[in-house]
Design a protein around this motif. Structure first.
Motif, PDB file in Angstrom:
ATOM      1  N   GLU A  71      31.817   1.154 -47.068  1.00 28.57           N
ATOM      2  CA  GLU A  71      32.151   0.261 -48.191  1.00 28.57           C
ATOM      3  C   GLU A  71      30.881  -0.320 -48.809  1.00 28.57           C
ATOM      4  OE1 GLU A  71      35.441  -3.178 -49.180  1.00 28.57           O
ATOM      5  OE2 GLU A  71      34.671  -3.018 -47.131  1.00 28.57           O
ATOM      6  N   GLU A  72      29.940  -0.747 -47.958  1.00 32.67           N
ATOM      7  CA  GLU A  72      28.684  -1.328 -48.449  1.00 32.67           C
ATOM      8  C   GLU A  72      27.900  -0.300 -49.260  1.00 32.67           C
ATOM      9  OE1 GLU A  72      24.751  -3.524 -46.559  1.00 32.67           O
ATOM     10  OE2 GLU A  72      25.611  -1.784 -45.539  1.00 32.67           O
ATOM     11  N   ARG A  73      27.876   0.927 -48.782  1.00 31.18           N
ATOM     12  CA  ARG A  73      27.074   1.951 -49.457  1.00 31.18           C
ATOM     13  C   ARG A  73      27.703   2.393 -50.776  1.00 31.18           C
ATOM     14  NH1 ARG A  73      23.875   5.168 -44.630  1.00 31.18           N
ATOM     15  NH2 ARG A  73      23.171   3.228 -43.679  1.00 31.18           N
ATOM     16  N   ILE A  74      29.017   2.509 -50.791  1.00 29.54           N
ATOM     17  CA  ILE A  74      29.689   2.885 -52.036  1.00 29.54           C
ATOM     18  C   ILE A  74      29.514   1.777 -53.074  1.00 29.54           C
ATOM     19  CG2 ILE A  74      31.943   3.318 -53.103  1.00 29.54           C
ATOM     20  CD1 ILE A  74      32.757   4.750 -50.508  1.00 29.54           C
ATOM     21  N   GLN A  75      29.705   0.528 -52.636  1.00 31.90           N
ATOM     22  CA  GLN A  75      29.545  -0.598 -53.559  1.00 31.90           C
ATOM     23  C   GLN A  75      28.115  -0.694 -54.076  1.00 31.90           C
ATOM     24  OE1 GLN A  75      31.826  -2.594 -54.923  1.00 31.90           O
ATOM     25  NE2 GLN A  75      33.368  -1.345 -53.871  1.00 31.90           N
ATOM     26  N   LEU A 125      26.038   1.754 -54.557  1.00 29.90           N
ATOM     27  CA  LEU A 125      25.848   2.814 -55.555  1.00 29.90           C
ATOM     28  C   LEU A 125      26.523   2.448 -56.874  1.00 29.90           C
ATOM     29  CD1 LEU A 125      26.439   5.861 -53.192  1.00 29.90           C
ATOM     30  CD2 LEU A 125      24.290   5.328 -54.351  1.00 29.90           C
ATOM     31  N   LEU A 126      27.723   1.883 -56.772  1.00 29.22           N
ATOM     32  CA  LEU A 126      28.455   1.487 -57.982  1.00 29.22           C
ATOM     33  C   LEU A 126      27.706   0.405 -58.759  1.00 29.22           C
ATOM     34  CD1 LEU A 126      32.154   1.398 -56.653  1.00 29.22           C
ATOM     35  CD2 LEU A 126      31.062   3.184 -58.030  1.00 29.22           C
ATOM     36  N   GLN A 134      19.263  -0.463 -49.870  1.00 28.97           N
ATOM     37  CA  GLN A 134      17.866  -0.802 -50.140  1.00 28.97           C
ATOM     38  C   GLN A 134      17.070   0.443 -50.555  1.00 28.97           C
ATOM     39  OE1 GLN A 134      19.529  -1.645 -47.316  1.00 28.97           O
ATOM     40  NE2 GLN A 134      19.831  -3.827 -47.766  1.00 28.97           N
ATOM     41  N   ILE A 135      17.311   1.545 -49.868  1.00 33.28           N
ATOM     42  CA  ILE A 135      16.617   2.793 -50.202  1.00 33.28           C
ATOM     43  C   ILE A 135      17.044   3.281 -51.581  1.00 33.28           C
ATOM     44  CG2 ILE A 135      16.396   5.249 -49.598  1.00 33.28           C
ATOM     45  CD1 ILE A 135      16.535   4.423 -46.653  1.00 33.28           C
ATOM     46  N   ILE A 164      15.773   4.445 -57.153  1.00 36.17           N
ATOM     47  CA  ILE A 164      16.189   4.361 -58.558  1.00 36.17           C
ATOM     48  C   ILE A 164      15.109   3.696 -59.401  1.00 36.17           C
ATOM     49  CG2 ILE A 164      17.801   3.186 -60.123  1.00 36.17           C
ATOM     50  CD1 ILE A 164      20.045   3.856 -58.200  1.00 36.17           C
ATOM     51  N   ARG A 165      14.465   2.651 -58.849  1.00 37.82           N
ATOM     52  CA  ARG A 165      13.384   1.980 -59.584  1.00 37.82           C
ATOM     53  C   ARG A 165      12.227   2.951 -59.850  1.00 37.82           C
ATOM     54  NH1 ARG A 165      14.345  -2.580 -56.277  1.00 37.82           N
ATOM     55  NH2 ARG A 165      12.540  -2.070 -54.976  1.00 37.82           N
TER      56      ARG A 165
END
Length: 385
Positions: A300-304, A306-307, A328-329, A334-335
Motif C-alpha cells: 500500500e505504501e509503495r503504490i501510494q 508512486l501515485l 524514497q528511492i 524521479i528527481r
C-alpha cells in the motif's frame, strides 16, 4: 535485486537477535559458552583487566558492550590471544576482536581450538581464517554444538557446496549448523522431491539445489510441512508447476518461507488495488514476485508513493517491478530524471527500474543522449541537386 533485499532482511533479523543477546544485562548460559566456573564476583576481576590492558584492549568499550565478562572469576585472555596470534593475528587485530566480542575471553582454550579446527575445514589457510574471525568474531566465539557443526560442514561439502560458500554460512547463517544433521538431510530431500514434482529435470537438480542453498541457506530452518503447505496453496491459486518453479527461482527459495495466509492477504489487496482478474493478477505476480512477499502495508505504501509522483495504476501494471523500490528511492530517481527533462509520468517506467547500478548506467545513457547535438556539422549531407 529482490533476492538481495530478502537476504538482507533475514540478516537484519539475525543481527537484531544478536544485539538483543548482547545487552549489558544479558549473561550467556552454559549452553552458549564453555566455562570452568559458574561463579561471578561483585567486583571486576583485576587480573582480567590487567591482561586486557596488556593486549592494548580498550576496557571502556568492553564495559559498555558486555561488562559482565570483567566480573567472571576465570577468564582466558592470554590463551585466546595466543590462539589468534598463532593464526597470524597482530596485536591490533587481537585487540579489535576482544573489544568487539568480549565473551571470547570466557571461552576455554579447548573449545576455541576445536572451533579453529572446525573453521579450518572450509578456510584455504590461516590468513583467511583470521580475516573471517576479525570480520565475524561473534559467529566464531559462539561456541556450541561443535560435533553437530562438524557433521553439517561435512554434509554440505558432500552435497557439493564450495568451501567459500560454507564459510559464508558459518558467519551469516550459523543457525543452520546447529540443526541436527537429520533435520538438514530431511530438508534437502524435501527440496529435491519438490523440485522434481514441479517438473524439474533430474539432470539439473544438483545445480538447482546448490544455487538455491547458496542464495538462501535460511531455507533449511523451515519445516517440511510448511514447504508442502505453501506449494499446495499456490497450486490452489491456479499457478502451474512451471510457474511455481519460476517463482521459486525468482524469490531464491524465500517462497517457502511465506505463510499462505499472508500471501492470500497480499493477493487480495493487489487484485483490488489493480482492479484486475485472477489471470491478470497471476501475470503481475510472475513479473513481480515481490507482490507475494511484501505485506499489505508495504504494498500500500509503495503504490501510494508512486501515485503521489503522478504515476498511474496502468503504468504500474505495465511495469510492476517498480514495486520493489521504496518511496524514497522512487523520489530520488524521479528527481534525477526530471533534471534531464524526462517526465516519468508521461512515459514508460523502465527507466525508473532496476538496481542502483542499472539505474545509474541507464541514467548515463539518457544524459549522453540529451547532450548529443541534433545536427552533426561533420557528417556529409545527402543533397539532391
Amino acid at each position: 535485486m529482490l533476492w538481495k533485499l530478502l537476504i538482507r532482511s533475514q540478516l537484519c533479523r539475525l543481527c537484531s537477535f544478536r544485539k538483543m543477546l548482547s545487552a549489558s544485562k544479558y549473561r550467556p548460559s552454559l549452553a552458549s559458552f564453555t566455562y570452568t566456573t559458574d561463579h561471578q564476583s561483585n567486583k571486576e576481576n583485576k587480573r582480567t583487566v590487567e591482561k586486557l590492558y596488556k593486549f592494548s584492549v580498550d576496557i571502556r568499550k568492553i564495559r559498555r558492550l558486555k561488562g559482565w565478562v570483567l566480573f567472571e572469576d576465570e577468564t582466558y585472555v592470554e590463551e585466546v590471544a595466543d590462539v589468534l596470534q598463532q593464526l597470524g593475528a597482530d596485536e591490533a587485530t587481537v585487540a579489535s576482536i576482544l573489544e568487539r566480542c568480549p565473551e571470547a575471553i570466557v571461552c576455554s582454550p579447548t573449545t576455541v581450538n576445536t572451533q579453529r579446527e572446525l573453521w579450518q575445514l572450509v578456510c584455504k589457510n590461516e590468513q583467511e581464517l583470521v580475516k573471517l574471525i576479525e570480520q565475524f568474531p561473534e559467529s566464531f566465539f559462539t561456541v556450541k554444538d561443535q560435533e553437530t557443526q562438524k557433521l553439517n560442514i561435512q554434509f554440505f561439502q558432500e552435497l557439493g557446496l564450495k568451501n567459500v560458500v560454507i564459510g559464508r554460512f558459518l558467519t551469516t547463517a550459523s543457525n543452520i549448523f546447529h540443526n541436527p544433521i537429520e533435520k538438514n538431510r530431511q530438508m534437502i530431500s524435501i527440496l529435491q522431491e519438490s523440485y522434481l514434482n514441479l517438473g524439474g529435470s533430474e539432470a539439473n537438480i544438483k545445480v538447482w539445489l546448490l544455487k538455491l542453498l547458496s542464495q538462501n541457506p535460511f531455507i533449511l530452518l523451515n519445516s517440511s510441512a510448511a514447504i508442502k503447505k505453501t506449494l499446495e496453496f499456490l497450486q490452489e491459486q491456479g499457478f502451474t508447476n512451471f510457474e511455481i518453479l519460476q517463482l521459486l527461482s525468482k524469490l531464491k527459495g524465500f517462497l517457502f518461507q511465506l505463510c499462505p495466509g499472508n500471501i492470500q492477504n497480499s493477493i487480495s489487496f493487489s487484485k483490488n488495488a489493480f482492479k484486475c482478474t485472477d489471470h491478470d493478477l497471476k501475470q503481475l505476480v510472475l513479473k513481480c514476485p515481490a507482490i507475494l512477499y511484501y505485506s499489505v502495508p508495504v504494498l500500500e505504501e509503495r503504490i501510494q508513493g508512486l501515485l503521489k509522483e503522478g504515476i498511474s495504476i496502468a503504468q504500474i501494471k505495465e511495469t510492476p517491478m517498480v514495486l520493489e523500490l521504496t518511496p524514497q528511492i522512487v523520489q530520488y530517481r524521479i528527481r534525477k530524471l526530471n533534471s534531464l527533462g524526462y517526465r516519468i509520468k508521461d512515459g514508460h517506467l523502465a527507466n525508473l527500474n532496476g538496481t542502483k547500478k542499472e539505474f545509474e548506467a541507464n541514467f548515463g545513457k539518457i544524459q549522453a543522449k540529451k547532450g548529443r547535438p541534433l545536427f552533426n556539422p561533420v557528417a556529409p549531407l545527402n543533397v539532391e541537386e
